[in-house]
Design an enzyme around this catalytic site. Structure first.
Site, short mmCIF file in Angstrom:
data_model
loop_
_atom_site.label_atom_id
_atom_site.label_comp_id
_atom_site.label_asym_id
_atom_site.label_seq_id
_atom_site.Cartn_x
_atom_site.Cartn_y
_atom_site.Cartn_z
N GLU A 233 -9.64 3.76 6.59
CA GLU A 233 -8.99 4.39 7.89
C GLU A 233 -9.58 4.92 8.77
O GLU A 233 -9.52 4.57 10.23
CB GLU A 233 -7.86 5.24 7.31
CG GLU A 233 -6.87 4.53 6.35
CD GLU A 233 -5.99 3.22 6.95
OE1 GLU A 233 -6.23 2.96 8.16
OE2 GLU A 233 -5.63 2.65 6.24
N HIS B 287 -6.59 -2.36 15.18
CA HIS B 287 -6.93 -1.67 14.06
C HIS B 287 -6.63 -2.36 12.88
O HIS B 287 -7.56 -2.48 11.84
CB HIS B 287 -6.13 -0.17 14.09
CG HIS B 287 -6.10 0.55 12.79
ND1 HIS B 287 -6.41 1.68 12.64
CD2 HIS B 287 -5.39 0.32 11.69
CE1 HIS B 287 -6.45 2.28 11.56
NE2 HIS B 287 -5.66 1.45 10.76
N GLU B 288 -5.73 -2.88 12.56
CA GLU B 288 -5.45 -3.80 11.57
C GLU B 288 -6.03 -5.12 11.19
O GLU B 288 -6.49 -5.51 10.23
CB GLU B 288 -3.91 -4.37 11.59
CG GLU B 288 -2.59 -3.08 11.71
CD GLU B 288 -2.87 -1.97 10.67
OE1 GLU B 288 -3.47 -2.27 9.61
OE2 GLU B 288 -2.39 -0.88 10.99
N GLY C 205 3.26 2.51 10.42
CA GLY C 205 2.81 1.95 11.79
C GLY C 205 2.74 0.42 11.72
O GLY C 205 3.52 -0.41 12.30
N ALA C 206 1.75 -0.14 10.89
CA ALA C 206 1.42 -1.36 10.55
C ALA C 206 0.74 -1.45 9.25
O ALA C 206 0.36 -0.37 9.01
CB ALA C 206 0.58 -1.87 11.89
N HIS D 183 -9.25 -4.16 9.73
CA HIS D 183 -9.32 -3.91 8.27
C HIS D 183 -9.45 -5.28 7.68
O HIS D 183 -9.89 -4.97 6.39
CB HIS D 183 -7.98 -3.33 7.90
CG HIS D 183 -7.55 -1.85 8.20
ND1 HIS D 183 -8.33 -1.14 7.46
CD2 HIS D 183 -6.72 -1.24 8.39
CE1 HIS D 183 -7.83 0.31 7.56
NE2 HIS D 183 -6.68 0.21 8.31
N GLU E 179 0.91 -1.07 -0.03
CA GLU E 179 0.06 0.08 -0.05
C GLU E 179 1.04 1.06 -0.15
O GLU E 179 1.91 1.24 0.97
CB GLU E 179 -0.68 -0.04 1.07
CG GLU E 179 -2.01 1.23 1.05
CD GLU E 179 -2.87 1.27 2.26
OE1 GLU E 179 -2.71 0.63 3.17
OE2 GLU E 179 -4.02 1.77 2.16
N GLU F 235 -2.11 -3.74 7.24
CA GLU F 235 -3.46 -4.75 7.03
C GLU F 235 -3.42 -5.87 6.09
O GLU F 235 -4.40 -6.37 5.77
CB GLU F 235 -4.62 -4.24 7.15
CG GLU F 235 -5.41 -3.31 5.88
CD GLU F 235 -4.71 -2.01 5.66
OE1 GLU F 235 -3.70 -1.57 6.24
OE2 GLU F 235 -5.53 -1.41 4.96
N ASN F 236 -2.24 -6.09 5.47
CA ASN F 236 -2.18 -7.20 4.45
C ASN F 236 -3.10 -8.55 4.87
O ASN F 236 -2.96 -8.79 6.01
CB ASN F 236 -0.93 -7.70 3.80
CG ASN F 236 0.18 -6.57 3.95
OD1 ASN F 236 -0.05 -5.78 3.34
ND2 ASN F 236 1.05 -6.51 4.80
N1 BES Z 1 -3.21 0.99 5.99
C1 BES Z 1 -2.44 1.72 6.91
C2 BES Z 1 -1.06 1.66 6.68
C3 BES Z 1 -0.67 2.49 5.53
C4 BES Z 1 -1.13 3.67 5.27
C5 BES Z 1 0.27 2.05 4.33
C6 BES Z 1 -0.45 4.45 4.29
C7 BES Z 1 0.71 2.76 3.41
C8 BES Z 1 0.30 3.98 3.33
C9 BES Z 1 -2.70 0.92 8.24
O1 BES Z 1 -3.77 0.43 8.50
C10 BES Z 1 -2.65 2.06 9.27
O2 BES Z 1 -3.41 2.73 9.21
N2 BES Z 1 -1.34 2.11 10.06
C11 BES Z 1 -1.35 3.08 10.90
C12 BES Z 1 -1.14 2.57 12.34
C13 BES Z 1 -2.66 2.53 12.78
C14 BES Z 1 -2.74 1.60 14.04
C15 BES Z 1 -3.03 3.77 13.26
C16 BES Z 1 -0.01 3.70 10.49
O3 BES Z 1 0.78 3.13 10.00
O4 BES Z 1 0.38 4.74 11.07
ZN ZN Z 2 -5.36 1.47 8.83
#
Ligand code: BES
Ligand code: ZN
Length: 844
Positions: free
Chosen positions: A312, A289-290, A253-254, A293, A121, A256-257
């Site tokens: 999100e 969170h993940e 941060g993480a 998703h 992503e 959701e694959n």
């Molecule tokens: N889908 C996002 C990660 C992401 C965002 C990947 C933009 C590539 C581009 C993931 O679900 C997410 O929201 N991650 C957050 C952490 C979350 C617990 C708030 C992040 O990475 O900050």
């Molecule tokens: Zn997310």
């Protein structure tokens, strides 16, 4: 950057056969992507980025192709339209960009090792295999993976492995899914596994640099989250497994694959015996969170990136819904009130902010959509409003219908409103579109006008704002029964104030629970009434009062000088969130003082006065069986007493340091940062600095690493500041993923600021090259603007960033941040004398 056209319109894949060969030694990827799909024309495009295409074949026959790197595609001429199978043979470099397929580096017993993982992503699947890399282009995938394998290595993907043949790992066919959710990884991993009540295998994977028990916490949360969602969504988890994998290098941060969620190590593995409750809550909400998703985002996916908020915002709300259900004693919604809520209120008050729903076209714009304060925090608040309006039963019924209608497919915001509207009989879209499509939020003025209780709304700004006449449909949550559920007009009159006050028998309040995205400005009559009955307020009410006053003060509708005398009334609260809000206000007073001035000394005294009783009550040792609030309030008030330069606190922290000097990692994780900061600032030396830096490099405990980072960046010594900066571009010590934190902490340190600011300006092209594609790249600018407050810094900021205004993905950030500093500088200029006089009076 070239505009994107939607290539899915011309070619609609139904199935991919992927063969991918990763050579770690030569840092090369090669493979074949064989795509079966429906061609609507004979001139189609398939996404690729940075690839060398060796051949394109249709039914084993070579066909003509050209690559267009600017558009990130390969153009292919097909012999026919309709169902075709296109085989693309390619190779590409394996880069250290944390995008596409990439290595993560770590050390085990002094040996340098790596894990290969993926991050697709938003638009990085096209760096791993040629594909129609758009969220709507859902297909099934067969993955075959080969690599320079060593004995004992673990291989993971979205689906279970079905067989290994000649060193090639074959994975089961996926369900119908989007390319950005494909993932795989391999390396020398350890794991802990369990099974949900419904038979889903759940696992946590990490490098062997971690102790086995560090995987336990996340495993328990992951298992129970999946069980919770299966029930809440009334929809089973559709895959055989749910793996959680911690990667040592990770840009977000993480992620959701589907079936293989990836995390930064800090957000997955933790020492169960010495991690702060706050950090555990954070890890739990990230996992939840993940996993939210896996349904909302993975099973049903936004049709295009403009509806990214669907993913999100929703996951951001659900992480709290889930964790609140799993760990009710944590009161995790309180954390929402002190993190997401102020984040959204601050950011959304600057004119020029983006709405939650934004049109986007090119990849750089897509990444800049992920504004945590808007798409995550404001978006989640929006959905919290929906949840409050509908109630959980109707929300769940609506969601169940939404999943049933769109599973394995795509949806838009309108589809969600329709499903929720159907379930509730409310026109959800009509209320929500005013929040979704418009930037900003309202301040509701509540006043007694000619004896009548009168409410009016207008857009709230911090700094200059152009009143565009926006109006919102506001869920008011008033505590007088005469308050309408939704305020649709610019102004409403509730009736004769005295009569209403009498019949309701309590002070008038709006936004009870602080779940709607607006702030309240009470007139003097109403505010005095509320304050006179302060003991009737719960902790969220108190936090809200402080938070709204702070916003009004930043927006120049109230003076900080008027808030100062109220602070002592909140200082003895036992609630973490009230203390957080209180010291956020106090922290805002710091901007009115310069270092080492009498005004600063007075402010330090105010901190001392506010925190004294609490420091005496809570002390430096955690007590057996103490409340969560006490545990989490302690670091806040001790931090305040350190700012106050309280001699007892400095001595106590120093004693704790000395008693544990040879085992710093065992210091209570909640207090450890303060102890290390104190040691560095009050008793710092080059020897101490080296000791911290070596420990930082060695440890694999992310929370200990953060404590050390805070200790190191607290140095007062110019030579040590220089030594710190010398490590910024040394990935063996400071990983690029952690650089934001280092930069920000040094910028906050008055003795480090100049050097940090010089560094970022000198090294901007290096930074862009190293983390420029990162979704959080713009944060370097945001953090800088968070700190700057003088006309000189404003001028320097503009001189440096204005020429970069046209950089794709940075334009809005630079414009917004310039305004943020401008309005702060103006506020300080106008109010400094008054505010400092109020502080002086408060400490007399
Ligand atoms: N889908 C996002 C990660 C992401 C965002 C990947 C933009 C590539 C581009 C993931 O679900 C997410 O929201 N991650 C957050 C952490 C979350 C617990 C708030 C992040 O990475 O900050
Ligand atoms: Zn997310």
């Amino acid at each position: 950057m070239a505009e994107i056209t939607r290539i899915y319109q011309k070619f609609q894949p139904s199935h991919y056969n992927l063969f991918i060969d990763v050579e770690r030694d030569t840092k090369k990827i090669s493979g074949t992507s064989t795509i079966t799909g429906d061609a609507k024309t004979t001139d189609i495009q398939v996404n690729q980025k940075g690839m060398t295409i060796a051949s394109v074949k249709v039914d084993s026959q070579d066909v003509p192709f050209t690559t267009d790197d600017a558009a990130e595609v390969v153009n292919i001429t097909l012999p026919k339209t309709g169902e075709v199978t296109v085989a693309i043979e390619y190779s590409a470099p394996l880069t250290d960009s944390m995008m596409g397929i990439y290595p993560s580096y770590y050390e085990l017993n002094g040996e340098k090792k790596q894990i290969i993982g993926t991050q697709f992503e938003t638009t990085f699947a096209r760096q791993a295999f040629p594909s129609v890399d758009e969220p709507e282009a859902k297909a099934t995938f067969d993955l075959a993976l080969k690599f320079d394998e060593q004995p004992g290595e673990t291989v993971l993907a979205n689906m279970p492995e079905v067989r290994t043949e000649n060193g090639v790992h074959y994975f089961d066919t996926t369900v119908r899914m989007s390319t950005y959710l494909i993932a795989f990884a391999f390396g020398d991993l350890q794991s802990k596994q369990t099974t949900t009540e419904s038979g889903v295998k759940v696992g946590v994977f990490a490098t062997k640099a971690h102790k086995a028990n560090e995987l336990n916490f996340a495993l328990d949360i992951a298992k129970r989250s999946i069980e919770f969602y299966e029930d809440f969504y009334q929809t089973p988890y559709p895959l055989p497994h749910s793996w959680q994998l911690a990667l040592p290098d990770f840009s977000a941060g993480a992620m959701e694959n589907w079936g293989l969620v990836t995390y930064r190590e800090a957000y997955l593995v933790l020492d169960p015996n010495n991690t702060s409750l706050r950090m555990k809550q954070l890890v739990a909400t990230v996992v939840a969170h993940e996993l939210a998703h896996q349904w909302f985002g993975d099973l049903v996916t936004m049709k295009w990136w403009d509806d990214l908020w669907l993913n999100e915002s929703f996951a951001n709300m659900m992480e709290y819904v889930a964790v609140d259900a799993l760990e009710p004693d944590w009161h995790v919604w309180e954390m929402f009130q002190t993190s997401d809520v102020p984040g959204a209120l601050n950011r959304d008050a600057t004119d020029g902010v983006q709405p939650v729903h934004v049109q986007v076209n090119n990849p750089a714009e897509i990444d800049s959509l992920f504004d945590p304060d808007i798409v995550y925090a404001k978006g989640a608040r929006m959905l919290v409003m929906v949840r409050a309006l509908l109630g959980d039963d109707k929300l769940r019924a609506g969601l169940k219908a939404y999943f049933a209608a769109h599973h394995y497919g795509n949806a838009t915001g309108a589809d969600l409103w329709a499903a929720l509207g159907e379930a509730s009989g409310m026109d959800v879209g009509a209320v929500m579109n005013s929040w979704l499509e418009q930037p900003g939020y309202p301040v509701v003025n509540a006043a007694v006008v000619d004896g009548k209780l009168t409410l009016s709304q207008k857009q709230f700004f911090v700094g200059d704002g152009k009143d565009a006449g926006r109006e919102w449909q506001i869920p008011l949550n008033g505590n007088f029964k005469e308050t309408p559920t939704i305020m649709k007009d610019k102004q409403i009159v509730l009736g004769d104030y005295d009569a209403l006050r009498q019949s309701n028998g309590k002070p008038f309040r709006l936004n009870v629970g602080n779940n709607s995205h607006f702030i309240v400005e009470y007139d003097d009559t109403l505010m005095q009434d509320i304050l006179a009955h302060k003991d009737e307020l719960d902790s969220i009410d108190e936090l809200q009062l402080l938070q709204d006053m702070r916003m009004l003060a930043d927006g120049r509708q109230l003076s900080y000088a008027a808030i100062v005398p109220l602070l002592t009334q909140f200082a003895d609260s036992k609630s973490t969130i009230v203390n957080t809000a209180l010291y956020t206000v106090a922290g805002n007073l710091r901007k009115f003082t310069l270092p080492d001035t009498p005004e600063e000394t007075q402010l330090r005294q105010l901190y001392g006065k506010l925190s004294a009783k609490q420091v005496a009550r809570l002390g430096w040792e955690a007590k057996d069986g103490e409340s969560n609030d006490d545990q989490m309030t302690r670091p806040i008030v001790l931090g305040a007493s350190m700012f106050a330069k309280n001699a007892d606190s400095i001595a106590a922290a120093h004693d704790l340091y000395q008693a544990n000097a040879d085992k710093l990692e065992t210091l209570n994780a909640t207090l450890r940062p303060y102890i290390l900061i104190n040691e560095m600032r009050e008793f710092g030396s080059e020897e101490l600095f080296n000791k911290f830096l070596t420990a930082y490099q060695k440890t694999s405990d992310a929370s200990y690493k953060t404590s050390l980072l805070e200790g190191i960046t607290a140095t007062k010594d110019a030579a040590l500041v220089k030594k710190t900066i010398a490590q910024f571009e040394n990935a063996d010590v400071i990983k690029p993923q952690d650089l934001r934190g280092w930069y920000y902490e040094l910028l906050l340190n008055k003795d480090g600021q100049q050097a940090a600011w010089d560094w970022i300006r000198d090294e901007w092209s290096w930074l862009e090259k190293t983390v420029g594609g990162d979704m959080e790249f713009a944060t370097f600018i945001t953090r800088t603007a968070d700190v700057f407050k003088t006309p000189e810094r404003l001028a320097e900021f503009k001189a440096f960033f204005e020429p970069k205004l046209n950089t794709p993905g940075l334009t809005r950030e630079i414009q917004m941040d310039t305004k943020v500093i401008e309005s702060r500088v103006a506020l300080i200029e106008a109010e400094q004398a008054k505010v400092n006089a109020a502080v002086a009076k408060a400490v007399k």
